[in-house]
Design a protein around this motif. Structure first.
Motif, PDB file in Angstrom:
ATOM      1  N   ARG A 336       1.688  -3.817   0.062  1.00  0.00           N
ATOM      2  CA  ARG A 336       2.864  -3.503   0.874  1.00  0.00           C
ATOM      3  C   ARG A 336       3.021  -4.608   1.929  1.00  0.00           C
ATOM      4  N   LEU A 337       4.204  -5.177   2.010  1.00  0.00           N
ATOM      5  CA  LEU A 337       4.538  -6.157   3.048  1.00  0.00           C
ATOM      6  C   LEU A 337       5.530  -5.514   4.002  1.00  0.00           C
ATOM      7  N   ARG A 338       5.219  -5.566   5.298  1.00  0.00           N
ATOM      8  CA  ARG A 338       6.074  -4.968   6.316  1.00  0.00           C
ATOM      9  C   ARG A 338       6.562  -6.042   7.288  1.00  0.00           C
ATOM     10  N   ASP A 339       7.847  -6.337   7.228  1.00  0.00           N
ATOM     11  CA  ASP A 339       8.493  -7.246   8.168  1.00  0.00           C
ATOM     12  C   ASP A 339       7.688  -8.544   8.336  1.00  0.00           C
ATOM     13  N   ILE A 392       0.486  -7.295   6.098  1.00  0.00           N
ATOM     14  CA  ILE A 392       0.295  -7.243   4.651  1.00  0.00           C
ATOM     15  C   ILE A 392      -0.842  -6.256   4.384  1.00  0.00           C
ATOM     16  N   LEU A 393      -0.560  -5.222   3.615  1.00  0.00           N
ATOM     17  CA  LEU A 393      -1.531  -4.163   3.337  1.00  0.00           C
ATOM     18  C   LEU A 393      -1.909  -4.193   1.863  1.00  0.00           C
ATOM     19  N   LEU A 394      -3.204  -4.105   1.611  1.00  0.00           N
ATOM     20  CA  LEU A 394      -3.719  -4.028   0.248  1.00  0.00           C
ATOM     21  C   LEU A 394      -4.396  -2.672   0.095  1.00  0.00           C
ATOM     22  N   HIS A 395      -3.807  -1.819  -0.724  1.00  0.00           N
ATOM     23  CA  HIS A 395      -4.279  -0.429  -0.845  1.00  0.00           C
ATOM     24  C   HIS A 395      -4.381   0.231   0.527  1.00  0.00           C
ATOM     25  N   GLY A 396      -3.417  -0.050   1.384  1.00  0.00           N
ATOM     26  CA  GLY A 396      -3.353   0.585   2.686  1.00  0.00           C
ATOM     27  C   GLY A 396      -4.163  -0.083   3.766  1.00  0.00           C
TER      28      GLY A 396
END
Length: 578
Positions: A336-339, A392-396
Motif C-alpha cells: 500500500r502506498l499512501r500519498d 509505503i506499507l508491506l503487509h501493513g
C-alpha cells in the motif's frame, strides 16, 4: 605552524588488532640493530690485538657468528612485517568491500564506480607497502638511532659532535621534502582512481564505443588521465630523488670528517687506532636507522593520501537496519502506498502523491509515458530510495521499520536490463535466494520457457554466461532473471518491462508464467507491450507522477484517453525513466 598529525592518527587507528605483530617485527629489527652495535666493539678489540702482532681468532669467530645471527634476525623481522602488511590489507579490503556493497544507492549514484574500485584495490596496496616495508622498521630505526648515537658518544664524544653537525643539515632538508610528499601522494592516488574509472567507463560500454567508432576518443581521454597520474607520480619521484643524495652526502661528509679528525687524534695519542676503527664502523650503522626512519615517514606521508581516500569511502552512509521492533503479523494487502512523494532533486518531484493498493495475489500492470515515474516507484518499494513524504506499507508494516534483508526477501525485482553476473547459469539462478533442489529449478525453467535453452548449452546449468551474461541473448537473459526471482519465492514480484527483449513465442510463454505466478503471489508489471497490459487483473495509468486512472482493460477504454490511444495503436509503451 602546527604539524599535521592526521596521517599518523590514521595509521595508528589502522594498526588496531595488529600492533602485537608490528611490535614483534620492531623487536626483531631492534635485536638485529643491537647485534650490529656489538660488532664495532669486537672490531676495536680485534684491531688492537692484531696491532700487537696476535691473530684474534676467538674475536673473529664471534664476529662471524654475530653477522649470521643478525642476518637471520633481520630477515625474520622483514617477513613478519610483510605478513602483517598482507593481513592488514585483506582486512582493510574486506571492510571497504562490505561497506561499498551496503552504501545507500543515492550515494553510489554520485560516485564513479571505477574510482571506488580503485580505492579498494590500488589505495589499499599503498597501505600494504606502508606496513610491509616501513612501519616496524621505522620503530626499530628510532631505537637503533638512539642506540648508535649512545655508542658513538661512549666511543668518542668529540667525533660524535662533528657527525651530528653533518647529519643535522641533511635531516632538515629531508623534513622539508616530507611535508610536500603527502600532497603529491594524494594527487597521484586521485589520478590513478580517475584512470581506473575511465577504463571501467569505456570497457563497460565497449559495444557502444565500437558501434560509435569512439575508440580514439576514449583512448585519448584515458591517456590524458594517465598522463596526469604520471605527472603526479613524477612529482613524488623528484622529491624522493632529492632525498637520497641528501642522505648519501651526509654519510660521505661525515666519513670524511671522521677520518680527518680521527687520524689527527690518533697521531696526537688522544685515541687508539682500534677506537677510530670502532667509531668508523659504528658510524656506518647510522645510515640504516636514519634511512628506516625516513622511509617510514615518507611511506606514512604517501600512505596518508591513500588512507584519506579510503576514509572517504568508509564515511559514505550505508543502509542500516532499524532498531528491533515487535514481531509483525502480516495483514491486509501486500503493498500500500499512501500519498508518496519523491524526487531525485528536491525541487523536481518525480512522484506526486501516489496512492496505490496491491492485493496479496494477482497481476497489476503499470503503464504510462516515459519519465512518468514507474521505475522510480519500483525503486521506492525496494527501498533503494526513501520517499520524501508519504508511507509505503508491506503487509501493513512501514518498510522503513523493516530490516533490509527481510524487505527484499519479500519483494523480488526483475530489472529492465536484467543484469546477470559472471559465473555459471546455475549460480545466476540461485543467486541470493534460499536453497532450491533440482526439481524446483527444473520446474522454474519450464515456467520461464528455459528448458530447451539449457539443454542446448554445452554444459547445461554449469555453462558460464560471460561478463554481464553476454553469452546469452537478450531474451534469454530476461527469462533467467525472472527465473532467479521466482526461485527466491517472494510474496511480491516487480517486473520492469519483462517482455522488452522477447520474441512472440517467448512472450506468450511468459504471459502464461505471469498468469500462473499471480495465482500464488502478487505481481506488478511495468508493461512494454499492449498484449501484456491487456492480460492484467488491474491496470494503473501513471502520468506526471500521479495515478491518472485505474481499472480493468474495458473500464480504462471507456474512461481514459491515454489508454484508448495505447489500445488503438497497440504499440509498445515507452520505457520508464527517472
Amino acid at each position: 605552524m602546527r604539524p599535521d598529525l592526521s596521517g599518523w592518527r590514521d595509521v595508528w587507528r589502522l594498526t588496531a588488532g595488529h600492533r602485537r605483530a608490528i611490535t614483534a617485527a620492531a623487536v626483531l629489527s631492534l635485536a638485529g640493530s643491537a647485534l650490529a652495535l656489538a660488532q664495532p666493539i669486537l672490531a676495536r678489540d680485534a684491531v688492537d690485538t692484531a696491532a700487537a702482532g696476535t691473530v684474534p681468532w676467538p674475536v673473529l669467530g664471534t664476529l662471524v657468528l654475530l653477522f649470521a645471527v643478525q642476518a637471520a634476525t633481520m630477515a625474520l623481522g622483514r617477513y613478519v612485517q610483510a605478513h602483517t602488511g598482507e593481513t592488514m590489507m585483506v582486512r582493510l579490503r574486506r571492510r571497504i568491500i562490505d561497506h561499498l556493497l551496503r552504501v545507500r544507492i543515492p550515494e553510489l549514484d554520485r560516485h564513479r564506480t571505477g574510482d571506488l574500485i580503485a580505492r579498494a584495490g590500488g589505495d589499499t596496496a599503498v597501505v600494504r607497502t606502508l606496513i610491509a616495508q616501513s612501519l616496524g622498521s621505522g620503530i626499530a630505526g628510532v631505537a637503533g638511532l638512539a642506540g648508535t648515537v649512545a655508542l658513538l658518544g661512549w666511543l668518542d664524544p668529540w667525533l660524535l659532535g662533528a657527525v651530528t653537525a653533518m647529519f643535522g643539515v641533511a635531516v632538515a632538508a629531508l623534513l622539508a621534502i616530507v611535508r610536500r610528499l603527502r600532497v603529491a601522494s594524494r594527487g597521484a592516488q586521485a589520478a590513478e582512481g580517475a584512470l581506473v574509472a575511465d577504463l571501467e567507463r569505456a570497457l563497460g560500454a565497449i559495444r557502444t564505443v565500437r558501434a560509435g567508432r569512439a575508440e580514439a576518443y576514449e583512448s585519448a581521454r584515458a591517456v590524458a588521465v594517465a598522463r596526469r597520474a604520471r605527472d603526479a607520480n613524477l612529482r613524488m619521484a623528484r622529491l624522493a630523488a632529492v632525498s637520497g643524495p641528501a642522505n648519501d652526502l651526509a654519510v660521505s661528509g661525515a666519513f670524511l670528517v671522521v677520518l680527518l679528525v680521527g687520524a689527527t687524534r690518533v697521531a696526537a695519542g688522544e685515541t687508539s687506532l682500534g677506537q677510530l676503527v670502532a667509531f668508523t664502523l659504528a658510524m656506518t650503522y647510522l645510515a640504516a636507522p636514519i634511512g628506516e626512519i625516513f622511509l617510514a615517514v615518507t611511506a606514512i606521508q604517501q600512505g596518508s593520501g591513500a588512507l584519506h581516500r579510503i576514509n572517504e569511502v568508509l564515511a559514505l552512509p550505508r543502509e542500516t537496519d532499524p532498531a528491533e521492533s515487535p514481531p509483525h503479523v502480516p495483514a491486509g494487502p501486500v503493498l500500500r502506498l499512501r500519498d508518496v512523494w519523491f524526487g531525485y532533486h528536491p525541487d523536481r518531484p518525480v512522484l506526486r502523491g501516489i496512492d496505490l493498493v496491491v492485493p496479496a495475489r494477482g497481476h497489476l500492470a503499470l503503464v504510462g509515458p516515459s519519465g512518468a515515474g514507474k521505475s522510480t516507484l519500483f525503486a521506492l518499494v525496494e527501498r533503494f530510495y526513501d520517499p520524501d513524504r508519504g508511507t509505503i506499507l508491506l503487509h501493513g508494516q512501514d518498510v522503513r521499520s523493516m530490516p533490509y534483508g527481510r524487505l527484499r526477501a519479500t519483494v523480488g525485482l526483475v530489472e529492465q536490463d536484467c543484469p546477470l553476473l559472471h559465473g555459471t547459469l546455475r549460480e545466476n539462478l540461485l543467486y541470493g535466494g534460499g536453497p532450491a533442489d533440482d526439481d524446483e529449478v527444473h520446474r522454474t525453467l519450464a515456467l520461464t520457457n528455459l528448458t530447451e535453452v539449457v539443454a542446448a548449452l554445452p554444459r547445461g546449468l554449469d555453462t558460464d554466461v560471460g561478463e554481464h551474461g553476454r553469452l546469452l541473448s537478450g531474451g534469454q537473459r530476461q527469462r533467467v532473471a525472472i527465473a532467479r526471482c521466482l526461485l527466491a519465492r517472494p510474496r511480491l514480484i516487480l517486473l520492469d518491462e519483462p517482455t522488452a527483449h522477447l520474441d512472440p513465442d517467448s512472450e506468450r510463454a511468459l504471459a502464461d508464467t505471469i498468469r500462473d505466478v499471480s495465482r500464488v503471489c502478487a505481481l506488478i508489471v511495468i508493461a512494454h507491450r499492449f498484449s501484456t497490459v491487456r492480460g492484467a487483473d488491474r491496470i494503473v495509468v501513471i502520468d506526471g507522477g500521479t495515478v491518472a486512472a485505474s481499472g480493468t482493460h474495458e473500464e480504462l477504454l471507456r474512461r481514459n484517453a491515454y489508454y484508448r490511444r495505447l489500445a488503438a495503436t497497440a504499440a509498445p509503451v515507452a520505457t520508464a525513466g527517472r
